[in-house]
Design a protein around this motif. Structure first.
Motif, PDB file in Angstrom:
ATOM      1  N   ARG A 193      -1.257  -9.958  11.440  1.00  0.00           N
ATOM      2  CA  ARG A 193      -2.110  -8.809  11.165  1.00  0.00           C
ATOM      3  C   ARG A 193      -1.316  -7.713  10.458  1.00  0.00           C
ATOM      4  NH1 ARG A 193      -6.853  -6.614  12.772  1.00  0.00           N
ATOM      5  NH2 ARG A 193      -6.976  -4.357  12.893  1.00  0.00           N
ATOM      6  N   ASN A 194      -0.084  -7.450  10.956  1.00  0.00           N
ATOM      7  CA  ASN A 194       0.741  -6.424  10.318  1.00  0.00           C
ATOM      8  C   ASN A 194       1.159  -6.840   8.918  1.00  0.00           C
ATOM      9  OD1 ASN A 194       0.622  -4.833  12.598  1.00  0.00           O
ATOM     10  ND2 ASN A 194       2.470  -5.710  13.502  1.00  0.00           N
ATOM     11  N   THR A 198      -0.548  -8.583   6.774  1.00  0.00           N
ATOM     12  CA  THR A 198      -1.647  -8.609   5.801  1.00  0.00           C
ATOM     13  C   THR A 198      -2.455  -7.321   5.758  1.00  0.00           C
ATOM     14  OG1 THR A 198      -3.094  -9.612   7.461  1.00  0.00           O
ATOM     15  CG2 THR A 198      -1.885 -11.109   6.027  1.00  0.00           C
ATOM     16  N   THR A 199      -2.131  -6.356   6.581  1.00  0.00           N
ATOM     17  CA  THR A 199      -2.885  -5.111   6.596  1.00  0.00           C
ATOM     18  C   THR A 199      -2.458  -4.225   5.430  1.00  0.00           C
ATOM     19  OG1 THR A 199      -3.110  -5.176   8.991  1.00  0.00           O
ATOM     20  CG2 THR A 199      -3.413  -3.045   7.917  1.00  0.00           C
ATOM     21  N   GLU A 200      -3.443  -3.791   4.651  1.00  0.00           N
ATOM     22  CA  GLU A 200      -3.195  -2.914   3.515  1.00  0.00           C
ATOM     23  C   GLU A 200      -3.537  -1.476   3.896  1.00  0.00           C
ATOM     24  OE1 GLU A 200      -1.798  -3.877   0.878  1.00  0.00           O
ATOM     25  OE2 GLU A 200      -1.935  -6.060   1.092  1.00  0.00           O
ATOM     26  N   PRO A 201      -3.029  -0.525   3.122  1.00  0.00           N
ATOM     27  CA  PRO A 201      -3.401   0.874   3.386  1.00  0.00           C
ATOM     28  C   PRO A 201      -4.912   1.067   3.345  1.00  0.00           C
ATOM     29  CG  PRO A 201      -1.582   0.758   1.842  1.00  0.00           C
ATOM     30  CD  PRO A 201      -2.055  -0.653   2.050  1.00  0.00           C
ATOM     31  N   THR A 202      -5.375   2.076   4.059  1.00  0.00           N
ATOM     32  CA  THR A 202      -6.820   2.304   4.158  1.00  0.00           C
ATOM     33  C   THR A 202      -7.444   2.545   2.797  1.00  0.00           C
ATOM     34  OG1 THR A 202      -6.499   3.257   6.354  1.00  0.00           O
ATOM     35  CG2 THR A 202      -8.578   3.735   5.243  1.00  0.00           C
ATOM     36  N   TRP A 203      -6.777   3.300   1.938  1.00  0.00           N
ATOM     37  CA  TRP A 203      -7.368   3.616   0.632  1.00  0.00           C
ATOM     38  C   TRP A 203      -7.514   2.375  -0.233  1.00  0.00           C
ATOM     39  CZ3 TRP A 203      -4.946   2.628  -3.973  1.00  0.00           C
ATOM     40  CH2 TRP A 203      -3.565   2.365  -3.933  1.00  0.00           C
ATOM     41  N   VAL A 204      -6.614   1.387  -0.048  1.00  0.00           N
ATOM     42  CA  VAL A 204      -6.723   0.152  -0.827  1.00  0.00           C
ATOM     43  C   VAL A 204      -7.945  -0.638  -0.376  1.00  0.00           C
ATOM     44  CG1 VAL A 204      -5.638  -2.052  -1.375  1.00  0.00           C
ATOM     45  CG2 VAL A 204      -4.256   0.033  -1.263  1.00  0.00           C
ATOM     46  N   ARG A 205      -8.111  -0.773   0.942  1.00  0.00           N
ATOM     47  CA  ARG A 205      -9.250  -1.527   1.463  1.00  0.00           C
ATOM     48  C   ARG A 205     -10.564  -0.870   1.080  1.00  0.00           C
ATOM     49  NH1 ARG A 205      -8.919  -1.412   7.244  1.00  0.00           N
ATOM     50  NH2 ARG A 205      -7.201   0.060   7.135  1.00  0.00           N
TER      51      ARG A 205
END
Length: 303
Positions: free
Chosen positions: A24-25, A27-34
């Protein structure tokens, strides 16, 4: 040595004070990217899917229900709707039989030419529908290979229902087979072999073992095949001859009345196709969920 070192690194405990890395860590992208990707996807779908779809229904009903219904019950429109339904009602069962037979043969048996058959099944995906229509004209047209024989026996294929059905069958026959083949291959042949050991015959194995295991994938393929059959334009346009009231399907009728500036009539019939597409999407989603669960179960059994 490198392999041993890598193994030791993988098995070594994390350093003190540091949390072990997780998927999970990683593959997690910054909030603005998602949010940006989600917004871009929604904007694209709104511009190229929702807006045109809403426009079809708006233009169809803009002049009121009286004009809309008059366009639907107009004789040429009724003929186009009937021809579309007839061609679909013939081509879909034919593709159903072919798809089940081809998938069963490919997934359950080994034989010479198996890869060739798989390639031929995908042929309509790579050949333009217009080219497919031209091929049928070359073979069955008045100046075609069998044209003289057909004329002598008073048989008509091109510019008639048989040609429309042939063209529809060609462009739609991969859908059922391509949905069944991966599932049947994942399921293997253990259940069929067990049924054979217990004394079941070929038809018993098919109806009681094979078919129940693939029923949702089969229905999913039939839905896709039906949707393509009703909306096919290119191949049918070549073999139909555009004879109003006789060989025009719904897509061809829409093109003709739109080119004649009968926009209300064109959008009225188009709304029928759009409505059928929406129904198909709903059915496709419901069946797709069952197919995913079925494939997951098949994968677990194969492991």
């Amino acid at each position: 040595m490198n392999t041993l070192a890598d193994t030791a690194v993988q098995q070594a405990p994390p350093a003190e004070g540091l949390a072990p890395p997780t998927l999970r860590n990683a593959t997690t992208e910054p909030t603005w990217v998602r949010r940006g990707l989600i917004g871009l996807s929604l904007a694209f779908m709104t511009l190229f899917l929702f807006v045109p779809l809403a426009t079809v229904f708006y233009e169809a009903l803009k002049k009121g229900w009286d004009v809309y219904l008059a366009a639907i019950v107009e004789p040429d429109a009724v003929s186009a709707i009937q021809l579309t339904l007839i061609a679909t009602a013939i081509s879909v069962p034919l593709n159903l039989v072919f798809g089940v037979a081809a998938a069963w043969c490919i997934a359950k048996f080994d034989f010479r030419g198996k890869n060739v058959l798989l390639t031929l099944i995908d042929l309509p995906f790579s050949v333009s529908p217009v080219i497919a229509g031209l091929i049928y004209v070359l073979v069955f047209g008045l100046q075609g290979w069998f044209g003289e024989w057909l004329r002598d026996h008073d048989l008509k294929v091109i510019f008639a229902l048989p040609g429309i059905v042939l063209a529809t069958v060609f462009v739609t026959f991969p859908f059922v087979a391509r949905e069944l083949i991966p599932l049947m291959q994942a399921q293997g042949i253990e259940q069929e072999e067990a049924a054979r050991v217990l004394g079941a015959g070929g038809w018993q194995i098919f109806w009681r073992v094979t078919l129940p295991n693939v029923k949702w994938a089969l229905l999913y393929g039939v839905i896709l095949c039906n949707a393509r059959a009703m909306g096919e334009f290119g191949a049918v346009s070549v073999v139909s001859g555009h004879i109003r009231g006789q060989t025009n399907t719904m897509p061809l009728h829409i093109e003709i009345v739109y080119n004649e500036y009968q926009f209300a009539a064109a959008f009225a019939v188009a709304s029928l196709l759009a409505g059928l597409a929406l129904v198909t999407l709903v059915l496709k989603y419901l069946v797709e969920q069952r197919v995913k669960g079925q494939k997951r179960q098949a994968g677990e059994r194969s492991e």
